[in-house]
Scaffold this motif. Sequence first.
Motif, PDB file in Angstrom:
ATOM      1  N   GLY A 380      38.499  42.327  28.484  1.00  0.00           N
ATOM      2  CA  GLY A 380      39.620  42.684  27.612  1.00  0.00           C
ATOM      3  C   GLY A 380      40.971  42.520  28.264  1.00  0.00           C
ATOM      4  N   GLY A 381      41.066  41.685  29.319  1.00  0.00           N
ATOM      5  CA  GLY A 381      42.332  41.482  30.012  1.00  0.00           C
ATOM      6  C   GLY A 381      42.609  42.510  31.099  1.00  0.00           C
ATOM      7  N   TYR A 382      41.670  43.439  31.344  1.00  0.00           N
ATOM      8  CA  TYR A 382      41.850  44.480  32.353  1.00  0.00           C
ATOM      9  C   TYR A 382      41.127  44.096  33.654  1.00  0.00           C
ATOM     10  CZ  TYR A 382      43.596  47.652  28.744  1.00  0.00           C
ATOM     11  OH  TYR A 382      44.328  48.232  27.747  1.00  0.00           O
ATOM     12  N   LYS A 383      41.748  44.459  34.756  1.00  0.00           N
ATOM     13  CA  LYS A 383      41.128  44.252  36.069  1.00  0.00           C
ATOM     14  C   LYS A 383      41.318  45.496  36.924  1.00  0.00           C
ATOM     15  CE  LYS A 383      41.502  39.219  36.460  1.00  0.00           C
ATOM     16  NZ  LYS A 383      42.054  38.095  37.270  1.00  0.00           N
ATOM     17  N   LEU A 384      40.289  45.811  37.698  1.00  0.00           N
ATOM     18  CA  LEU A 384      40.379  46.854  38.716  1.00  0.00           C
ATOM     19  C   LEU A 384      40.656  46.179  40.053  1.00  0.00           C
ATOM     20  CD1 LEU A 384      39.925  49.614  40.122  1.00  0.00           C
ATOM     21  CD2 LEU A 384      37.473  49.128  40.041  1.00  0.00           C
ATOM     22  N   VAL A 385      41.729  46.609  40.717  1.00  0.00           N
ATOM     23  CA  VAL A 385      42.096  46.048  42.024  1.00  0.00           C
ATOM     24  C   VAL A 385      42.066  47.170  43.051  1.00  0.00           C
ATOM     25  CG1 VAL A 385      43.869  44.857  43.372  1.00  0.00           C
ATOM     26  CG2 VAL A 385      43.561  44.303  40.947  1.00  0.00           C
ATOM     27  N   GLY A 386      41.379  46.938  44.175  1.00  0.00           N
ATOM     28  CA  GLY A 386      41.310  47.927  45.245  1.00  0.00           C
ATOM     29  C   GLY A 386      41.806  47.359  46.557  1.00  0.00           C
ATOM     30  N   ASN A 387      42.529  48.151  47.312  1.00  0.00           N
ATOM     31  CA  ASN A 387      42.993  47.770  48.651  1.00  0.00           C
ATOM     32  C   ASN A 387      42.551  48.831  49.647  1.00  0.00           C
ATOM     33  OD1 ASN A 387      44.853  45.279  48.716  1.00  0.00           O
ATOM     34  ND2 ASN A 387      45.571  46.391  46.905  1.00  0.00           N
ATOM     35  N   LYS A 388      41.579  48.477  50.496  1.00  0.00           N
ATOM     36  CA  LYS A 388      41.110  49.411  51.518  1.00  0.00           C
ATOM     37  C   LYS A 388      41.942  49.258  52.787  1.00  0.00           C
ATOM     38  CE  LYS A 388      36.179  49.160  50.251  1.00  0.00           C
ATOM     39  NZ  LYS A 388      34.829  48.825  50.786  1.00  0.00           N
ATOM     40  N   LEU A 389      42.323  50.383  53.370  1.00  0.00           N
ATOM     41  CA  LEU A 389      42.851  50.363  54.732  1.00  0.00           C
ATOM     42  C   LEU A 389      41.646  50.568  55.646  1.00  0.00           C
ATOM     43  CD1 LEU A 389      45.046  50.243  56.847  1.00  0.00           C
ATOM     44  CD2 LEU A 389      45.493  52.664  56.457  1.00  0.00           C
TER      45      LEU A 389
END
Length: 399
Positions: A380-389
């Motif tokens: 549906g045009g949605y994305k989950l973005v994650g940035n791990k330190l």
Amino acid sequence: QPWFAYDVEQPKVGMAIDVSQQRTVLPSTIASVSEQDQICSTAPIDFSKPQPAQPYFVYDIDKPKYEMGCEVCPASTASISEEHICSKEEQICSTVESSFETLMKRRKLRCGVTKVCLKRAAIFIVLLAIAISVGLSWLFNNTLNPFSFFMDPNYSDITDGYNLANKWRRRDKRGLDIVIENALDERWVPYFDEYVQQWDDGNPDSLRLQTTRVAVDNDCDPRPNLIKVCNGNYGNTDWDGINYFLTSGGYIVWSTSKMNDYHLDNAIEARRKYTMCHELGHAFGLHHTDENHHNTNLGDCMDYTRRPHGNLTPGKYNHELLALMYGTIPPAESEPEEGGGEPDIPSEFIKEKYKKGVKKIEENDNKCNKRGFCVEDLGGGYKLVGNKLLIGRGSAGKD
């Protein structure tokens, strides 16, 4: 020819010659012979028979010779019956020249083999060191250049930083005006306040940040058009801190940042500060300024490092990048911008997929890259973005 080197502490009984007296020394008198007068015969002596003339070698006390050689005495034979007495510095030659030649050939052969072996070993060590350096460089720095560990870092071009960044939707470039929810426990509040202030006081000034205190929330449930910052014991993960955001049409809908107390409770203060500063930077949409954590610090908290003491401010580069992304805050008398229009409200279906995606990332079921960057298409045009330190990127031990 067999021969025997003189052993001062353990004389060879039955093989000693007293040079000064030109006679064979019997076993009973060996103890009376001085160190300088010990010579070894080339053959065992039978004391029951008259002694024939034999070649012999003078032992050099100062410079022991462990191989046959000719220096002063050139005679082809030297026997007990001869009157010639060599000093201890002189070496008498064997009567059998082939023995000397054979010995020298063997010595040359040994030397040649040793040199070849040393050369091969040196080449092997150099090649092994190069291979290890290349492997470590690829593993940690994503490059085959083995000198990358010693190179000074360079800031990425600001346009590259702009293209890598994720942005909050805003109608015009009048800065980013946004609310940050503080859902941290009391131990983290001083770090939160310090770094919200540092990001807000940028030059150029592109952020107008407001904070609100909410109930401590370890789950860090998000709300549209807001940033939420939380902490909790999330277990023995591979990250110190993590930031998530949901995007729609390429723009950020919400953002949450988590500090993992499992790793940070007993960490040095610099490591905790670095993590807070870093995750707030991601919440605004920023990428990393440098991803080599072994090289020289750039001085900003979006730079990977193993020495966080030197990277405890947002840094000029990131403030300039934020100005490029959002513009600058207008004069104080101007009205603040009211966001980017109506907030995007995801459906319950997208929210549920988002929660499942977050769980997969935190349990390492999601295929994040080795830099800790994770993306999942929710549809549906949605994305989950994650940035791990990741552990080690800002790690510097414990208190």
